[in-house]
Write a protein that holds these residues in place. Structure first.
Motif, PDB file in Angstrom:
ATOM      1  N   ARG A   9       0.849  -1.192   0.000  1.00 51.52           N
ATOM      2  CA  ARG A   9       0.000   0.000   0.000  1.00 51.52           C
ATOM      3  C   ARG A   9       0.878   1.232   0.000  1.00 51.52           C
ATOM      4  N   MET A  10       0.318   2.326  -0.480  1.00 53.28           N
ATOM      5  CA  MET A  10       1.082   3.551  -0.550  1.00 53.28           C
ATOM      6  C   MET A  10       0.848   4.420   0.672  1.00 53.28           C
ATOM      7  N   CYS A  11       1.952   4.895   1.244  1.00 57.10           N
ATOM      8  CA  CYS A  11       1.855   5.815   2.376  1.00 57.10           C
ATOM      9  C   CYS A  11       1.320   7.161   1.890  1.00 57.10           C
ATOM     10  N   THR A  12       0.368   7.707   2.631  1.00 60.62           N
ATOM     11  CA  THR A  12      -0.238   8.984   2.252  1.00 60.62           C
ATOM     12  C   THR A  12       0.748  10.141   2.425  1.00 60.62           C
ATOM     13  N   GLY A  13       1.763   9.927   3.251  1.00 63.73           N
ATOM     14  CA  GLY A  13       2.744  10.982   3.489  1.00 63.73           C
ATOM     15  C   GLY A  13       3.850  11.001   2.458  1.00 63.73           C
ATOM     16  N   LEU A  56       3.149  11.577   8.784  1.00 62.27           N
ATOM     17  CA  LEU A  56       1.874  12.120   9.257  1.00 62.27           C
ATOM     18  C   LEU A  56       1.791  13.607   8.937  1.00 62.27           C
ATOM     19  N   LYS A  57       2.856  14.326   9.256  1.00 59.66           N
ATOM     20  CA  LYS A  57       2.895  15.762   8.988  1.00 59.66           C
ATOM     21  C   LYS A  57       2.694  16.056   7.509  1.00 59.66           C
ATOM     22  N   THR A  62      -0.147  18.318   3.001  1.00 55.37           N
ATOM     23  CA  THR A  62      -0.530  18.250   1.586  1.00 55.37           C
ATOM     24  C   THR A  62      -2.024  17.994   1.427  1.00 55.37           C
ATOM     25  N   LYS A  63      -2.705  17.787   2.538  1.00 56.46           N
ATOM     26  CA  LYS A  63      -4.142  17.477   2.567  1.00 56.46           C
ATOM     27  C   LYS A  63      -4.457  16.152   1.863  1.00 56.46           C
ATOM     28  N   ARG A  64      -3.426  15.355   1.669  1.00 53.50           N
ATOM     29  CA  ARG A  64      -3.651  14.087   0.991  1.00 53.50           C
ATOM     30  C   ARG A  64      -4.428  13.120   1.877  1.00 53.50           C
TER      31      ARG A  64
END
Ligand SMILES: [Zn+2]
Length: 89
Positions: A9-13, A56-57, A62-64
């Motif tokens: 899975r892709m990290c949102t950060g 997390l930051k 980035t509001k992702r």
């Protein structure tokens, strides 16, 4: 030689693909409530994060994270995520 095929899975950060089990999953339930899914079994729309504060930051900045979840991320969830990350470290 066979390669292990773990779900990735892709990290949102940071946007890196990682083994699903290494990531923290945040899930939005069909009712619209956010929760941290520790077992990876909750139904709903999920977003993944590396267990580190930088990711997390970045995901928040980035509001992702909220875009992926299609809902704003409450302070409560932010706090819970921070705690989760600290627990992993
Ligand atoms: Zn990451």
């Amino acid at each position: 030689m066979q390669q292990k095929r773990q779900p990735q899975r892709m990290c949102t950060g940071c946007g890196q693909m990682k083994d699903k089990r290494e990531l923290i999953r945040v899930v939005r339930s069909p009712e619209g409530a956010l929760a941290i899914d520790k077992k990876g079994k909750l139904p709903g729309r999920g977003a993944y994060l590396c267990p580190n504060a930088d990711c997390l930051k970045k995901a928040v900045k980035t509001k992702r994270l909220e875009r992926n979840l299609e809902t704003p991320v409450s302070d409560e969830i932010m706090e819970a995520l921070k705690k989760e990350i600290e627990a992993v470290d």
